[in-house]
Motif scaffolding. Sequence first.
Motif, PDB file in Angstrom:
ATOM      1  N   ARG A 134       0.815  -1.217   0.000  1.00 45.16           N
ATOM      2  CA  ARG A 134       0.000   0.000   0.000  1.00 45.16           C
ATOM      3  C   ARG A 134       0.850   1.270   0.000  1.00 45.16           C
ATOM      4  NH1 ARG A 134      -5.495  -1.237  -1.027  1.00 45.16           N
ATOM      5  NH2 ARG A 134      -5.919  -3.262  -0.083  1.00 45.16           N
ATOM      6  N   ASN A 135       2.137   1.133  -0.277  1.00 41.15           N
ATOM      7  CA  ASN A 135       2.951   2.341  -0.442  1.00 41.15           C
ATOM      8  C   ASN A 135       3.680   2.257  -1.771  1.00 41.15           C
ATOM      9  OD1 ASN A 135       5.004   0.350   0.319  1.00 41.15           O
ATOM     10  ND2 ASN A 135       6.376   2.074   0.668  1.00 41.15           N
ATOM     11  N   PRO A 136       3.897   3.332  -2.500  1.00 37.82           N
ATOM     12  CA  PRO A 136       3.460   4.678  -2.139  1.00 37.82           C
ATOM     13  C   PRO A 136       1.936   4.781  -2.102  1.00 37.82           C
ATOM     14  CG  PRO A 136       4.181   4.618  -4.414  1.00 37.82           C
ATOM     15  CD  PRO A 136       4.545   3.283  -3.824  1.00 37.82           C
ATOM     16  N   PRO A 137       1.398   5.870  -1.569  1.00 37.51           N
ATOM     17  CA  PRO A 137      -0.051   5.945  -1.306  1.00 37.51           C
ATOM     18  C   PRO A 137      -0.934   5.807  -2.534  1.00 37.51           C
ATOM     19  CG  PRO A 137       1.018   8.096  -1.028  1.00 37.51           C
ATOM     20  CD  PRO A 137       2.107   7.063  -1.098  1.00 37.51           C
ATOM     21  N   TYR A 138      -0.373   6.018  -3.745  1.00 34.84           N
ATOM     22  CA  TYR A 138      -1.233   5.932  -4.926  1.00 34.84           C
ATOM     23  C   TYR A 138      -1.390   4.515  -5.442  1.00 34.84           C
ATOM     24  CZ  TYR A 138       3.404   6.265  -7.097  1.00 34.84           C
ATOM     25  OH  TYR A 138       4.722   6.079  -7.421  1.00 34.84           O
ATOM     26  N   MET A 139      -0.748   3.549  -4.825  1.00 30.54           N
ATOM     27  CA  MET A 139      -0.958   2.165  -5.272  1.00 30.54           C
ATOM     28  C   MET A 139      -2.433   1.794  -5.124  1.00 30.54           C
ATOM     29  SD  MET A 139       2.153  -0.391  -4.425  1.00 30.54           S
ATOM     30  CE  MET A 139       3.710  -0.278  -5.289  1.00 30.54           C
TER      31      MET A 139
ATOM     32  N   LEU B  70      25.994  -0.671  -5.669  1.00 32.64           N
ATOM     33  CA  LEU B  70      25.923  -1.302  -4.345  1.00 32.64           C
ATOM     34  C   LEU B  70      24.734  -0.752  -3.556  1.00 32.64           C
ATOM     35  CD1 LEU B  70      29.717  -1.381  -3.365  1.00 32.64           C
ATOM     36  CD2 LEU B  70      28.263  -3.348  -3.899  1.00 32.64           C
ATOM     37  N   LYS B  71      24.490   0.534  -3.717  1.00 29.19           N
ATOM     38  CA  LYS B  71      23.360   1.173  -3.034  1.00 29.19           C
ATOM     39  C   LYS B  71      22.037   0.588  -3.523  1.00 29.19           C
ATOM     40  CE  LYS B  71      21.262   5.756  -2.410  1.00 29.19           C
ATOM     41  NZ  LYS B  71      21.365   7.201  -2.782  1.00 29.19           N
ATOM     42  N   LEU B  72      21.907   0.453  -4.843  1.00 27.79           N
ATOM     43  CA  LEU B  72      20.681  -0.115  -5.404  1.00 27.79           C
ATOM     44  C   LEU B  72      20.491  -1.560  -4.956  1.00 27.79           C
ATOM     45  CD1 LEU B  72      20.911   1.294  -9.041  1.00 27.79           C
ATOM     46  CD2 LEU B  72      19.224   1.941  -7.317  1.00 27.79           C
ATOM     47  N   ALA B  73      21.560  -2.340  -4.971  1.00 24.17           N
ATOM     48  CA  ALA B  73      21.480  -3.742  -4.548  1.00 24.17           C
ATOM     49  C   ALA B  73      21.089  -3.843  -3.075  1.00 24.17           C
ATOM     50  CB  ALA B  73      22.813  -4.441  -4.790  1.00 24.17           C
ATOM     51  N   ARG B  74      21.662  -2.964  -2.257  1.00 24.95           N
ATOM     52  CA  ARG B  74      21.353  -2.996  -0.825  1.00 24.95           C
ATOM     53  C   ARG B  74      19.900  -2.625  -0.562  1.00 24.95           C
ATOM     54  NH1 ARG B  74      24.768   0.390   0.505  1.00 24.95           N
ATOM     55  NH2 ARG B  74      23.525   2.233   1.003  1.00 24.95           N
ATOM     56  N   PHE B  75      19.408  -1.594  -1.238  1.00 26.99           N
ATOM     57  CA  PHE B  75      18.022  -1.184  -1.049  1.00 26.99           C
ATOM     58  C   PHE B  75      17.058  -2.257  -1.536  1.00 26.99           C
ATOM     59  CE2 PHE B  75      18.974   3.653  -1.087  1.00 26.99           C
ATOM     60  CZ  PHE B  75      19.355   3.570   0.250  1.00 26.99           C
ATOM     61  N   SER B  76      17.428  -2.945  -2.627  1.00 26.95           N
ATOM     62  CA  SER B  76      16.587  -4.040  -3.118  1.00 26.95           C
ATOM     63  C   SER B  76      16.558  -5.178  -2.114  1.00 26.95           C
ATOM     64  CB  SER B  76      17.110  -4.531  -4.465  1.00 26.95           C
ATOM     65  OG  SER B  76      16.310  -5.575  -4.957  1.00 26.95           O
ATOM     66  N   ARG B  77      17.726  -5.502  -1.584  1.00 25.46           N
ATOM     67  CA  ARG B  77      17.846  -6.598  -0.617  1.00 25.46           C
ATOM     68  C   ARG B  77      17.096  -6.285   0.685  1.00 25.46           C
ATOM     69  NH1 ARG B  77      22.812  -6.788  -1.027  1.00 25.46           N
ATOM     70  NH2 ARG B  77      23.429  -5.504   0.753  1.00 25.46           N
ATOM     71  N   ASN B  78      17.213  -5.027   1.146  1.00 25.58           N
ATOM     72  CA  ASN B  78      16.583  -4.647   2.410  1.00 25.58           C
ATOM     73  C   ASN B  78      15.140  -4.186   2.237  1.00 25.58           C
ATOM     74  OD1 ASN B  78      19.008  -5.174   3.706  1.00 25.58           O
ATOM     75  ND2 ASN B  78      19.711  -3.054   3.585  1.00 25.58           N
ATOM     76  N   GLY B  79      14.697  -4.080   0.993  1.00 30.32           N
ATOM     77  CA  GLY B  79      13.325  -3.668   0.725  1.00 30.32           C
ATOM     78  C   GLY B  79      12.463  -4.833   0.293  1.00 30.32           C
ATOM     79  N   PHE B  80      12.380  -5.051  -1.013  1.00 33.01           N
ATOM     80  CA  PHE B  80      11.507  -6.083  -1.574  1.00 33.01           C
ATOM     81  C   PHE B  80      11.877  -7.480  -1.084  1.00 33.01           C
ATOM     82  CE2 PHE B  80      10.418  -9.017  -5.101  1.00 33.01           C
ATOM     83  CZ  PHE B  80       9.039  -8.807  -5.135  1.00 33.01           C
TER      84      PHE B  80
ATOM     85  N   VAL C  89      -1.804 -11.137   2.357  1.00 31.77           N
ATOM     86  CA  VAL C  89      -1.187 -10.392   3.449  1.00 31.77           C
ATOM     87  C   VAL C  89      -1.198  -8.927   3.030  1.00 31.77           C
ATOM     88  CG1 VAL C  89       0.845 -10.151   4.916  1.00 31.77           C
ATOM     89  CG2 VAL C  89       0.283 -12.390   3.923  1.00 31.77           C
ATOM     90  N   ASP C  90      -2.076  -8.146   3.649  1.00 32.17           N
ATOM     91  CA  ASP C  90      -2.369  -6.793   3.170  1.00 32.17           C
ATOM     92  C   ASP C  90      -1.593  -5.718   3.932  1.00 32.17           C
ATOM     93  OD1 ASP C  90      -3.540  -4.771   1.735  1.00 32.17           O
ATOM     94  OD2 ASP C  90      -5.607  -5.385   2.148  1.00 32.17           O
ATOM     95  N   HIS C  91      -1.648  -4.502   3.368  1.00 30.95           N
ATOM     96  CA  HIS C  91      -1.093  -3.287   3.977  1.00 30.95           C
ATOM     97  C   HIS C  91       0.403  -3.401   4.260  1.00 30.95           C
ATOM     98  CE1 HIS C  91      -5.101  -1.578   4.300  1.00 30.95           C
ATOM     99  NE2 HIS C  91      -5.508  -2.725   4.818  1.00 30.95           N
ATOM    100  N   LEU C  92       1.129  -3.937   3.297  1.00 31.82           N
ATOM    101  CA  LEU C  92       2.581  -4.035   3.433  1.00 31.82           C
ATOM    102  C   LEU C  92       3.234  -2.780   2.845  1.00 31.82           C
ATOM    103  CD1 LEU C  92       3.109  -7.749   2.324  1.00 31.82           C
ATOM    104  CD2 LEU C  92       2.910  -6.854   4.643  1.00 31.82           C
ATOM    105  N   LYS C  93       4.456  -2.516   3.295  1.00 27.49           N
ATOM    106  CA  LYS C  93       5.215  -1.374   2.799  1.00 27.49           C
ATOM    107  C   LYS C  93       6.625  -1.818   2.434  1.00 27.49           C
ATOM    108  CE  LYS C  93       2.734   2.275   5.289  1.00 27.49           C
ATOM    109  NZ  LYS C  93       2.879   3.453   6.196  1.00 27.49           N
ATOM    110  N   ILE C  94       7.060  -1.432   1.245  1.00 25.81           N
ATOM    111  CA  ILE C  94       8.420  -1.749   0.804  1.00 25.81           C
ATOM    112  C   ILE C  94       9.346  -0.626   1.250  1.00 25.81           C
ATOM    113  CG2 ILE C  94       9.921  -2.154  -1.189  1.00 25.81           C
ATOM    114  CD1 ILE C  94       7.507  -3.205  -2.699  1.00 25.81           C
ATOM    115  N   ALA C  95      10.345  -0.976   2.023  1.00 22.91           N
ATOM    116  CA  ALA C  95      11.302   0.025   2.496  1.00 22.91           C
ATOM    117  C   ALA C  95      12.104   0.594   1.338  1.00 22.91           C
ATOM    118  CB  ALA C  95      12.243  -0.609   3.529  1.00 22.91           C
ATOM    119  N   ASN C  96      12.474   1.860   1.454  1.00 22.61           N
ATOM    120  CA  ASN C  96      13.325   2.550   0.470  1.00 22.61           C
ATOM    121  C   ASN C  96      12.686   2.642  -0.909  1.00 22.61           C
ATOM    122  OD1 ASN C  96      15.535   2.588   2.417  1.00 22.61           O
ATOM    123  ND2 ASN C  96      15.779   0.413   1.955  1.00 22.61           N
ATOM    124  N   ILE C  97      11.367   2.597  -0.979  1.00 25.68           N
ATOM    125  CA  ILE C  97      10.724   2.558  -2.290  1.00 25.68           C
ATOM    126  C   ILE C  97      10.946   3.845  -3.073  1.00 25.68           C
ATOM    127  CG2 ILE C  97       8.444   3.477  -1.658  1.00 25.68           C
ATOM    128  CD1 ILE C  97       7.297   1.125  -3.400  1.00 25.68           C
TER     129      ILE C  97
END
Length: 507
Positions: free
Chosen positions: A305-310, A418-428, A336-344
């Motif tokens: 459900r983030n960003p809010p326009y999803m 490395l930043k993109l890989a880390r955000f992907s790993r720690n997010g999705f 499993v509802d109302h999840l948020k992806i970190a660093n989106i």
Amino acid sequence: MSIHSHIFTLFLLLLALLLSASIPITGHEFSIKEATVHDFRMAFQQNKLTSRKLVRFYLGEIHKLNPILRGVIEVNPDALLQADKADKEKKAKSLRSLEGLHGIPILLKDNIATKDKMNTTAGSFALLKSVVPRDAGVVRKLRKAGAIILGKASLSEWTGLRFVFPYGWCARTGQGRNPYVLSATPCGSSSGSAISVAANLAAVSLGTETMGSILCPSHFNSVVGIKPTVGLTSRAGVVPISPRQDTVGPICRTVSDAVEVLDVIVGFDKRDKATRTASKYIPRGGYKQFLNANGLKGKRLGIVRNPPYMFENVSVQPQVFEHHFHTLRQGGAVLVDHLKIANIDVFFGSTGVEALEAELKISLNAYLKELVASPVRTLADVIAFNNKFSHLEKVKEYGQDLFLQAQATKGINKKTLLKLARFSRNGFEKLMKKHKLDAMVAPTADIIHVLAIGGFPGIDVPAGYDGKGVPFGICFGGLKGSEPKLIEIAYSFEQATKIRKPPSFKP
């Protein structure tokens, strides 16, 4: 509105009425329009259809519809010869004639190399008459399977990395049009591949994706697109953008057809080292075994459900997706509802584009250098060509800002990667594993960036039509190698809803 605009509008209206009234052509009582690969195979075996008749039908439809849709750049002058060869092999009871894509015509996006009489130009005049060293890796697999290369599909020029908009425009064909609503976007960059199968110019096609280029056109043209895990299909011989994100996948009218194509094109290719690692994901027995109508049962699906326009697209009522969620639950899925992806915000920001521009310069220069003959050998040459032939390439109208930004880069910033890989790993990735999800479900446009940056697979399935008749899709995305689960989910959803309908060609 000017008199010219009125005339053009009337022209589109008359054409739309003509196209929507066209009568399906049949061969021995077999209707070709909207037929699937399985239908073709059965018709071949029952002597109701030949590959020659099938190719002639599609060539006729291209001749009739392509002047307005502009989904095809060029047709293969040897397509009928390939069809005759396939028919002879079927008469000789060749083993491959009973399975796979034998005798089935397929369109290829015009950034996929073919060593034949056709061009491979990425939609640009700069590569017209260039000579590729060999067939692309996926093309070799298609030919081995007996598929007929019908032609090259149009695209957003240079796969969308020359300029930002418009989607579906390239110098060689002009603006591709959405067959459902001609004034609506076809999206890109695999626009022609989606337009063509939606409008029955072919049953199956190949597209490529770096960031949404398979999933988005599928979404807007009411077709099925599979974006495979990066490396599952070879990128060798494909005009490149990014070795991290580029992938080749099918665009078809049904999940089953897309899976038929996927089974043929996956696998190791010595000219693409990423296939060595990704080949471990290919299941024994292929992907058709996962075409399970009860595939939703027991699957855990996450709803972000983030960003809010999803799920709040202005042209699509949120209730439509809520209804689809109910369908998924009825099929046995656990949501499993109302999840948020970190660093989106990173996925939707400029960081990823900056990385792509640097990779484009390096990758494209390497591709151009390997060509047997070419008017251009570097990105700088392409930029100069566009300026010299600006009337052909419409530089004044569309520019080439992304090319100029790419040319200005001075190598790849490893810290950015490395930043993109880390955000992907720690997010999705973290979210998927934490909640033990089999897939994430989202409106297509809201998840493509997340899947792209991580090299993750996704499948887009038709989900409905807005108030103007413009299609929209729903996307199921997962971790690397999760194609079997995604196919089960997508196929089960498709069979439960059967939303797709032929295009209406509205103005």
